[in-house]
Design an enzyme around this catalytic site. Structure first.
Site, short mmCIF file in Angstrom:
data_model
loop_
_atom_site.label_atom_id
_atom_site.label_comp_id
_atom_site.label_asym_id
_atom_site.label_seq_id
_atom_site.Cartn_x
_atom_site.Cartn_y
_atom_site.Cartn_z
N ASP A 83 0.82 -1.22 0.00
CA ASP A 83 0.00 0.00 0.00
C ASP A 83 0.85 1.26 0.00
OD1 ASP A 83 -2.28 -1.51 -0.01
OD2 ASP A 83 -2.73 -1.25 2.12
N GLU A 114 0.80 -0.94 5.57
CA GLU A 114 -0.49 -1.32 5.02
C GLU A 114 -1.52 -0.32 5.52
OE1 GLU A 114 -1.43 -3.83 2.69
OE2 GLU A 114 0.72 -3.47 2.46
N LYS A 116 -5.46 0.38 6.15
CA LYS A 116 -6.71 -0.35 6.35
C LYS A 116 -7.77 0.55 6.98
CE LYS A 116 -4.97 -3.99 4.61
NZ LYS A 116 -5.38 -4.34 3.23
#
Length: 249
Positions: A83, A114, A116
């Site tokens: 990401d 990452e 999220k």
């Protein structure tokens, strides 16, 4: 406005900084919350990733580039898409770029994250697996010529890994439930830091847990990350001959 800021900072500099940076957190929090109205999960994810990429690029010095990328090594191995990657662009080109699709040489990576919607057990373990996939990549390092001779090949830096989100699922934030799971993520799966823009951050940069204040978790997290990146210096020089060798017949 500037006079008001000067007056506030003169009266209580600490309170001025806390208020100013709390406003930054509130703004990012509002932008992420607004993205919840995007009905397609993929579109929402890309939107939030870009918000975090822009934020990190805003605060990091120009020697660092921040982007979504795939990591590539000199043996031809690749990771899944990561990401957010913080990498060196001063001495290292990205490879095979096509619009927003790019490969970053493993040697150039400083940190991976990452992104999220929330931080929970599943997403934490997922981020740990992605971090491990990057740390397993083969990295080269070569001597660097200088006026007096050669600098020895520099040791590889310890790649930072973390998770970024709007919120956190545990009622006590980065408390006992989180720690019980997080302490099991070791070795290549280690997660060094995390941020929930709603008001929580952690890092283990000093080999112990450090937590950010609720109203200023965002910028506290960024300053701690800056300190960590500053401490590792520059990534090693890449052995481009090793990459070229894979292309020889």
């Amino acid at each position: 406005m500037s006079n008001r800021a000067k007056s506030l900072s003169k009266k209580d500099g600490k309170a001025f900084l806390q208020s100013a940076f709390a406003s930054e957190q509130a703004l990012v929090n509002a932008k992420l919350k607004a993205s919840e109205h995007i009905t397609h999960n993929g579109d929402m994810g890309e939107h939030n990733e870009q918000l975090f990429i822009d934020l990190l690029q805003k605060y990091l010095p120009n020697r660092y580039t921040v982007a979504k990328a795939i990591i590539l090594d000199s043996l031809g191995h690749t990771t899944d898409s990561i990401d957010i990657v913080i990498f060196d662009r001063q001495y290292t080109p990205t490879l095979l770029d096509k619009e927003k699709h790019r490969y970053v040489p493993a040697e150039a990576v400083y940190a991976v994250f990452e992104c999220k919607p929330t931080i929970n057990k599943g997403y934490l373990e997922y981020a740990a697996d992605k971090a491990a996939s990057v740390r397993r990549m083969h990295r080269t390092s070569v001597e660097i010529p200088h006026a007096g001779g050669l600098y020895k090949p520099k040791p590889h830096i310890d790649i930072v890994s973390g998770i970024l989100a709007l919120d956190i699922d545990w009622s006590d934030g980065f408390g006992a439930s989180f720690k019980k799971l997080h302490t099991k993520l070791t070795g290549e799966r280690r997660l060094d830091c995390g941020l929930a823009v709603s008001g929580a951050s952690f890092d283990t940069f000093d080999n112990t847990y450090t937590f950010g204040p609720k109203a200023n978790a965002l910028v506290f997290f960024l300053f701690r990350l800056l300190k960590r990146l500053q401490s590792v210096g520059t990534v090693p020089a890449i052995d481009w001959a090793a990459y070229a060798q894979q292309l020889s017949e």
